[in-house]
Design a protein around this motif. Sequence first.
Motif, PDB file in Angstrom:
ATOM      1  N   LYS A 124       0.736  -1.067  -0.016  1.00  0.00           N
ATOM      2  CA  LYS A 124       0.129  -0.103   0.089  1.00  0.00           C
ATOM      3  C   LYS A 124       0.924   1.272   0.026  1.00  0.00           C
ATOM      4  CE  LYS A 124      -4.131  -2.075   2.062  1.00  0.00           C
ATOM      5  NZ  LYS A 124      -3.656  -3.161   1.704  1.00  0.00           N
ATOM      6  N   LEU A 125       1.977   1.398  -0.801  1.00  0.00           N
ATOM      7  CA  LEU A 125       2.909   2.286  -0.916  1.00  0.00           C
ATOM      8  C   LEU A 125       2.490   3.110  -2.250  1.00  0.00           C
ATOM      9  CD1 LEU A 125       5.120   4.107  -0.028  1.00  0.00           C
ATOM     10  CD2 LEU A 125       6.762   2.499  -1.030  1.00  0.00           C
ATOM     11  N   PRO A 126       2.040   4.288  -2.282  1.00  0.00           N
ATOM     12  CA  PRO A 126       1.733   4.703  -3.617  1.00  0.00           C
ATOM     13  C   PRO A 126       2.856   5.060  -4.522  1.00  0.00           C
ATOM     14  CG  PRO A 126       1.665   6.455  -1.837  1.00  0.00           C
ATOM     15  CD  PRO A 126       1.816   5.213  -1.150  1.00  0.00           C
ATOM     16  N   TYR A 127       2.590   4.803  -5.862  1.00  0.00           N
ATOM     17  CA  TYR A 127       3.867   4.834  -6.514  1.00  0.00           C
ATOM     18  C   TYR A 127       3.645   5.530  -8.185  1.00  0.00           C
ATOM     19  CZ  TYR A 127       1.579   0.946  -8.570  1.00  0.00           C
ATOM     20  OH  TYR A 127       0.620  -0.148  -9.187  1.00  0.00           O
ATOM     21  N   ILE A 128       4.564   6.054  -8.601  1.00  0.00           N
ATOM     22  CA  ILE A 128       4.257   6.485  -9.948  1.00  0.00           C
ATOM     23  C   ILE A 128       5.072   5.864 -10.883  1.00  0.00           C
ATOM     24  CG2 ILE A 128       5.135   8.708 -11.214  1.00  0.00           C
ATOM     25  CD1 ILE A 128       4.739  10.416  -8.956  1.00  0.00           C
ATOM     26  N   LEU A 129       4.862   5.653 -12.096  1.00  0.00           N
ATOM     27  CA  LEU A 129       5.567   4.790 -13.101  1.00  0.00           C
ATOM     28  C   LEU A 129       5.913   5.681 -14.241  1.00  0.00           C
ATOM     29  CD1 LEU A 129       3.287   1.559 -13.553  1.00  0.00           C
ATOM     30  CD2 LEU A 129       5.501   1.556 -12.376  1.00  0.00           C
ATOM     31  N   ARG A 130       7.141   5.630 -14.500  1.00  0.00           N
ATOM     32  CA  ARG A 130       7.836   6.372 -15.753  1.00  0.00           C
ATOM     33  C   ARG A 130       8.188   5.535 -16.870  1.00  0.00           C
ATOM     34  NH1 ARG A 130      12.641   9.198 -17.847  1.00  0.00           N
ATOM     35  NH2 ARG A 130      13.879   8.317 -16.157  1.00  0.00           N
ATOM     36  N   PRO A 131       7.148   5.459 -18.067  1.00  0.00           N
ATOM     37  CA  PRO A 131       7.399   4.063 -19.016  1.00  0.00           C
ATOM     38  C   PRO A 131       8.608   4.155 -19.868  1.00  0.00           C
ATOM     39  CG  PRO A 131       5.565   5.863 -19.538  1.00  0.00           C
ATOM     40  CD  PRO A 131       6.114   6.070 -18.350  1.00  0.00           C
ATOM     41  N   LEU A 132       9.253   5.203 -19.825  1.00  0.00           N
ATOM     42  CA  LEU A 132      10.814   5.562 -20.613  1.00  0.00           C
ATOM     43  C   LEU A 132      10.421   5.179 -22.099  1.00  0.00           C
ATOM     44  CD1 LEU A 132      13.231   3.690 -18.286  1.00  0.00           C
ATOM     45  CD2 LEU A 132      12.318   5.960 -18.298  1.00  0.00           C
ATOM     46  N   GLY A 133       9.144   5.619 -22.561  1.00  0.00           N
ATOM     47  CA  GLY A 133       8.826   5.601 -24.079  1.00  0.00           C
ATOM     48  C   GLY A 133       8.572   4.067 -24.431  1.00  0.00           C
ATOM     49  N   THR A 134       8.300   3.239 -23.216  1.00  0.00           N
ATOM     50  CA  THR A 134       7.967   1.582 -23.888  1.00  0.00           C
ATOM     51  C   THR A 134       6.618   1.417 -24.230  1.00  0.00           C
ATOM     52  OG1 THR A 134       7.599   1.321 -21.328  1.00  0.00           O
ATOM     53  CG2 THR A 134       9.818   0.807 -22.168  1.00  0.00           C
ATOM     54  N   LEU A 135       5.687   2.595 -23.844  1.00  0.00           N
ATOM     55  CA  LEU A 135       4.393   2.541 -24.211  1.00  0.00           C
ATOM     56  C   LEU A 135       4.140   3.258 -25.604  1.00  0.00           C
ATOM     57  CD1 LEU A 135       2.439   3.210 -20.765  1.00  0.00           C
ATOM     58  CD2 LEU A 135       3.140   1.115 -21.887  1.00  0.00           C
ATOM     59  N   ASP A 136       5.111   3.615 -26.213  1.00  0.00           N
ATOM     60  CA  ASP A 136       4.954   4.184 -27.571  1.00  0.00           C
ATOM     61  C   ASP A 136       4.563   3.292 -28.680  1.00  0.00           C
ATOM     62  OD1 ASP A 136       5.759   4.868 -30.501  1.00  0.00           O
ATOM     63  OD2 ASP A 136       6.661   6.656 -29.337  1.00  0.00           O
TER      64      ASP A 136
ATOM     65  N   ALA B  51      -2.819   0.143 -13.785  1.00  0.00           N
ATOM     66  CA  ALA B  51      -4.000   0.617 -13.272  1.00  0.00           C
ATOM     67  C   ALA B  51      -3.987   0.838 -11.696  1.00  0.00           C
ATOM     68  CB  ALA B  51      -5.034  -0.677 -13.220  1.00  0.00           C
ATOM     69  N   ARG B  52      -3.188   0.457 -10.819  1.00  0.00           N
ATOM     70  CA  ARG B  52      -2.940   0.856  -9.425  1.00  0.00           C
ATOM     71  C   ARG B  52      -2.118   1.920  -9.116  1.00  0.00           C
ATOM     72  NH1 ARG B  52      -4.990  -3.015  -5.977  1.00  0.00           N
ATOM     73  NH2 ARG B  52      -4.464  -1.520  -4.204  1.00  0.00           N
ATOM     74  N   ALA B  53      -1.207   2.580 -10.459  1.00  0.00           N
ATOM     75  CA  ALA B  53      -0.081   3.593 -10.248  1.00  0.00           C
ATOM     76  C   ALA B  53      -0.849   4.851  -9.741  1.00  0.00           C
ATOM     77  CB  ALA B  53       0.438   3.785 -11.482  1.00  0.00           C
ATOM     78  N   ALA B  54      -0.529   5.503  -8.764  1.00  0.00           N
ATOM     79  CA  ALA B  54      -1.186   6.789  -8.448  1.00  0.00           C
ATOM     80  C   ALA B  54      -0.822   7.855  -9.609  1.00  0.00           C
ATOM     81  CB  ALA B  54      -0.012   7.441  -7.259  1.00  0.00           C
ATOM     82  N   ALA B  55       0.138   7.443 -10.641  1.00  0.00           N
ATOM     83  CA  ALA B  55       0.120   8.460 -11.723  1.00  0.00           C
ATOM     84  C   ALA B  55       1.207   7.767 -12.825  1.00  0.00           C
ATOM     85  CB  ALA B  55       0.645  10.024 -11.454  1.00  0.00           C
ATOM     86  N   MET B  56       0.972   8.117 -14.035  1.00  0.00           N
ATOM     87  CA  MET B  56       1.932   7.871 -14.920  1.00  0.00           C
ATOM     88  C   MET B  56       2.745   9.050 -15.400  1.00  0.00           C
ATOM     89  SD  MET B  56       1.477   4.471 -15.659  1.00  0.00           S
ATOM     90  CE  MET B  56       2.500   4.564 -17.344  1.00  0.00           C
ATOM     91  N   HIS B  57       4.084   8.932 -15.393  1.00  0.00           N
ATOM     92  CA  HIS B  57       4.912  10.269 -15.384  1.00  0.00           C
ATOM     93  C   HIS B  57       5.522  10.021 -17.065  1.00  0.00           C
ATOM     94  CE1 HIS B  57       9.103  12.325 -14.705  1.00  0.00           C
ATOM     95  NE2 HIS B  57       8.257  13.082 -15.436  1.00  0.00           N
ATOM     96  N   PHE B  58       5.036  10.971 -17.799  1.00  0.00           N
ATOM     97  CA  PHE B  58       5.408  11.044 -19.038  1.00  0.00           C
ATOM     98  C   PHE B  58       6.114  12.596 -19.193  1.00  0.00           C
ATOM     99  CE2 PHE B  58       1.192   8.797 -19.607  1.00  0.00           C
ATOM    100  CZ  PHE B  58       1.764   7.599 -20.107  1.00  0.00           C
ATOM    101  N   THR B  59       7.107  12.518 -20.025  1.00  0.00           N
ATOM    102  CA  THR B  59       8.104  13.690 -20.110  1.00  0.00           C
ATOM    103  C   THR B  59       7.819  14.750 -21.200  1.00  0.00           C
ATOM    104  OG1 THR B  59       9.595  12.108 -21.395  1.00  0.00           O
ATOM    105  CG2 THR B  59      10.043  12.368 -19.308  1.00  0.00           C
ATOM    106  N   SER B  60       6.719  14.347 -22.031  1.00  0.00           N
ATOM    107  CA  SER B  60       6.175  15.440 -22.861  1.00  0.00           C
ATOM    108  C   SER B  60       4.545  15.005 -23.268  1.00  0.00           C
ATOM    109  CB  SER B  60       6.951  15.265 -24.306  1.00  0.00           C
ATOM    110  OG  SER B  60       6.500  13.855 -25.129  1.00  0.00           O
ATOM    111  N   ILE B  61       3.769  16.087 -23.716  1.00  0.00           N
ATOM    112  CA  ILE B  61       2.330  15.916 -23.939  1.00  0.00           C
ATOM    113  C   ILE B  61       2.522  15.014 -24.921  1.00  0.00           C
ATOM    114  CG2 ILE B  61       0.441  17.046 -24.968  1.00  0.00           C
ATOM    115  CD1 ILE B  61       1.538  19.667 -23.449  1.00  0.00           C
TER     116      ILE B  61
END
Length: 391
Positions: A118-130, A154-164
């Motif tokens: 139950k530790l909130p987390y942010i995911l940064r995909p590094l372009g792997t979802l392109d 689904a359970r991430a507090a946020a997805m961190h993207f580096t550009s719009i």
Amino acid sequence: MRILQIVPSISLIYGGPSQMVLGLAPALAREGVEVTILTTNSNGDRGQKSLDVPLNTPIKQDGYEIIYFRSAPFRRYKFSLDLLKWLNFHAHKFDLAHIHALFSPVSSVAAAICRHQKLPYILRPLGTLDPADIRKKRQLKKFYALMLESANIARAAAMHFTSIQEAKISERFGVATRDLVIPLGVIPSQEDGESTLRQQWSIPVDVPLVLFMSRIDPKKGLNLLIPALEKLLAAGLNFHFVLAGTNPQDPDYEEKIKSQIYNSCLRSHTTITGFVTGELKSALLQAADIFVLPSYYENFGIAVAEAMAAGTPVIISDQVHICQEVHESESGWVSKLEVPTLTELLRIALQNPYECQRRGLRAKEYALQHYSWDAIARQMIEAYKNILVQR
């Protein structure tokens, strides 16, 4: 706040992801955040020696701490059972985890542990979802997502993207996400070793220097850049090309590119440096008249931002996701993914040194204003606080 930064490796040989974490951590620390980086001692995938660092013990540096764990037994995947055991035991001591990478076993399991703890987390995909990246291993990634990553997203507090643009096109595998768009930062080059560098490589001062500095990978567009440069030489333009980079995961492709250059008219106009860092990297960024990166897809392009901060105009493809910022700020030129357009933009830049200088100044001004690590750290802290308040 006590924040975990979790990344498979911070060896600079892996490029942008490592630089991001090593830039963000001290900037957060300067703002009073307690930061701990969890990572492995991985340092390349094809026989390179692991990082020579103490394992399983906190190391203090620049106001934060970092803990390295042994990367084993699957070195290529930067997996560490010790890291995951540590996280499972200590997760309750932290307020939030910022996890850098998707489809990487250690990051995926780390996110699952955070869910369980139950530790909130942010995911940064590094372009792997392109979509362009997903197409390369679509079935494997679909299976991986079904088994593990979809639940993490689904359970991430946020997805961190580096550009719009990265956020706009990224695949979510049918999962709704809260998107957080915060760019990467850069540390402006301090050293001025341009004259020494040109003397070392016998490059006359009046010969423009064209720089490619990135991982030598098929997605980086070297199959477009090399023919474009060959056409410019054939047309009588004079320049010196510097190819700076390596590929620890695909050395065969790296050798293929080197062989292509050695067997072309570019050979006598090219310097191949391999991986660069420190003073040489700074000197190259400052010495370059043009920085070029015609990538097929690039979620941000940290090397582009570094070139801009050094006052070097850039020529990038319209698939580098800060292309809109480059275009609107007049920090360089944006090319289609085709040889004729890339050739023409390079020709314009090479034949118009004053315009290059003007765009270089605009690039530096924009980068220092928008890609400062201190400013980005403040944005990140605000995002962390909002997540914790909402939870």
